[in-house]
Design a protein around this motif. Sequence first.
Motif, PDB file in Angstrom:
ATOM      1  N   TYR A   1       3.163   2.026  -0.859  1.00  0.00           N
ATOM      2  CA  TYR A   1       2.811   1.086   0.200  1.00  0.00           C
ATOM      3  C   TYR A   1       3.821   1.064   1.344  1.00  0.00           C
ATOM      4  O   TYR A   1       3.613   0.372   2.337  1.00  0.00           O
ATOM      5  CB  TYR A   1       2.629  -0.314  -0.381  1.00  0.00           C
ATOM      6  N   ASN A   2       4.900   1.813   1.207  1.00  0.00           N
ATOM      7  CA  ASN A   2       5.840   1.937   2.311  1.00  0.00           C
ATOM      8  C   ASN A   2       5.304   2.882   3.383  1.00  0.00           C
ATOM      9  O   ASN A   2       5.824   2.922   4.500  1.00  0.00           O
ATOM     10  CB  ASN A   2       7.193   2.442   1.810  1.00  0.00           C
ATOM     11  N   LYS A   3       4.277   3.642   3.019  1.00  0.00           N
ATOM     12  CA  LYS A   3       3.644   4.552   3.968  1.00  0.00           C
ATOM     13  C   LYS A   3       2.355   3.923   4.495  1.00  0.00           C
ATOM     14  O   LYS A   3       1.901   2.910   3.985  1.00  0.00           O
ATOM     15  CB  LYS A   3       3.358   5.898   3.300  1.00  0.00           C
ATOM     16  N   ASN A   4       1.790   4.512   5.498  1.00  0.00           N
ATOM     17  CA  ASN A   4       0.567   3.972   6.084  1.00  0.00           C
ATOM     18  C   ASN A   4      -0.569   3.994   5.062  1.00  0.00           C
ATOM     19  O   ASN A   4      -1.061   5.049   4.674  1.00  0.00           O
ATOM     20  CB  ASN A   4       0.171   4.790   7.315  1.00  0.00           C
ATOM     21  N   HIS A   5      -0.972   2.817   4.619  1.00  0.00           N
ATOM     22  CA  HIS A   5      -2.002   2.721   3.579  1.00  0.00           C
ATOM     23  C   HIS A   5      -3.284   2.060   4.090  1.00  0.00           C
ATOM     24  O   HIS A   5      -4.127   1.644   3.300  1.00  0.00           O
ATOM     25  CB  HIS A   5      -1.464   1.949   2.370  1.00  0.00           C
ATOM     26  N   THR A   6      -3.410   1.960   5.393  1.00  0.00           N
ATOM     27  CA  THR A   6      -4.616   1.356   5.970  1.00  0.00           C
ATOM     28  C   THR A   6      -5.703   2.411   6.162  1.00  0.00           C
ATOM     29  O   THR A   6      -6.173   2.649   7.266  1.00  0.00           O
ATOM     30  CB  THR A   6      -4.295   0.682   7.313  1.00  0.00           C
ATOM     31  N   THR A   7      -6.065   3.057   5.086  1.00  0.00           N
ATOM     32  CA  THR A   7      -7.073   4.116   5.132  1.00  0.00           C
ATOM     33  C   THR A   7      -7.969   4.053   3.910  1.00  0.00           C
ATOM     34  O   THR A   7      -7.496   3.812   2.793  1.00  0.00           O
ATOM     35  CB  THR A   7      -6.401   5.507   5.205  1.00  0.00           C
ATOM     36  N   ARG A   8      -9.262   4.286   4.124  1.00  0.00           N
ATOM     37  CA  ARG A   8     -10.216   4.308   3.007  1.00  0.00           C
ATOM     38  C   ARG A   8     -10.510   5.736   2.546  1.00  0.00           C
ATOM     39  O   ARG A   8     -11.307   5.928   1.621  1.00  0.00           O
ATOM     40  CB  ARG A   8     -11.521   3.624   3.416  1.00  0.00           C
ATOM     41  N   LYS A   9      -9.902   6.692   3.178  1.00  0.00           N
ATOM     42  CA  LYS A   9     -10.194   8.087   2.850  1.00  0.00           C
ATOM     43  C   LYS A   9      -9.967   8.416   1.375  1.00  0.00           C
ATOM     44  O   LYS A   9     -10.783   9.116   0.756  1.00  0.00           O
ATOM     45  CB  LYS A   9      -9.356   9.015   3.732  1.00  0.00           C
ATOM     46  N   PRO A  10      -8.900   7.934   0.742  1.00  0.00           N
ATOM     47  CA  PRO A  10      -8.662   8.288  -0.663  1.00  0.00           C
ATOM     48  C   PRO A  10      -9.714   7.773  -1.639  1.00  0.00           C
ATOM     49  O   PRO A  10      -9.794   8.271  -2.771  1.00  0.00           O
ATOM     50  CB  PRO A  10      -7.297   7.657  -0.960  1.00  0.00           C
ATOM     51  N   ILE A  11     -10.527   6.785  -1.244  1.00  0.00           N
ATOM     52  CA  ILE A  11     -11.498   6.244  -2.195  1.00  0.00           C
ATOM     53  C   ILE A  11     -12.818   7.010  -2.179  1.00  0.00           C
ATOM     54  O   ILE A  11     -13.619   6.883  -3.112  1.00  0.00           O
ATOM     55  CB  ILE A  11     -11.792   4.752  -1.922  1.00  0.00           C
ATOM     56  N   GLN A  12     -13.059   7.808  -1.145  1.00  0.00           N
ATOM     57  CA  GLN A  12     -14.396   8.349  -0.908  1.00  0.00           C
ATOM     58  C   GLN A  12     -14.890   9.277  -2.011  1.00  0.00           C
ATOM     59  O   GLN A  12     -16.065   9.257  -2.366  1.00  0.00           O
ATOM     60  CB  GLN A  12     -14.449   9.051   0.456  1.00  0.00           C
TER      61      GLN A  12
END
Length: 288
Positions: free
Chosen positions: A241-252
């Motif tokens: 969570y120290n990195k940019n985690h505002t992405t839904r790409k990993p769930i797809q």
Amino acid sequence: MSIVTALITLGGLTFLLAVMLIIANKKLYVFEDPRIDIVDDLLPKANCGACGLPGCRTFAEAVVKGEVAPGKCTVNSEDGIQAIAEFLGVDLGSIDKQVARIACQGGANVAINRVNYYGEKSCSASSLISGGEKGCNWGCLGHGDCVSACDFDAIQLNKHHIPEVDTDKCTACGDCVEACPKGLISMEPLDHRLWVACKNTQKGDEILEECQVGCTACGKCVMDAENGLITMNNNLPEIDYNKNHTTRKPIQRCPTGAIVWLDDDHGIIKGKESKRIIRKEKKKIAFS
């Protein structure tokens, strides 16, 4: 004469003790800032420990000393926090709201029990018998110890006996964390939307025999996450969570929906390739 002597002696002792008490009071007196009482009165008196301190009185002392900001109390109302800040002439303090997150989706509609459990309806009691009745050793037992532990009515069991958190009511006191014998609850910042909703460390599709939404450690989320956001740790995705985690790409591409996106309005959101669960009834008990 003996009566007079006794009275003089008693009076002398009384005077001597009074003098000693006056001296002790002056020598041992500890000044307490009168503002502490005022700040204490402006607190909710929940004594929940969500601020990281043992109680509201201790929190009031720390606020007056300038050691913590008024906004550190997540239970207090906005008006209450504002009143404390204005009284002391300090900033509210920007505090990231934390809430309880549940690392399991294995409700009765998708996960099986290996045995019938007859006994106290308690997760802690059930877990003492070979880890509980759930087929998945890591899964939520669904008896609601976390619900009972929450003094703020922030956790309820859904119809499939999986706890759901009302983030508006959650104060991050941590009582539910201690109550869960499976270690499935943790306190996380509200903005941690990308979430691994599983604790299974068994690699492979075998876990799907026990739970349809279990993580199989396929690694697709790791491959799809950018800049090393997700790594595999003991066959389970771990988000940095120290990195940019505002992405839904990993769930797809997650085939089971074990890694999800948490949305305030729409609840748990799964990826496009996640298998849709349409079962509404409880799964039958499986005997091996």
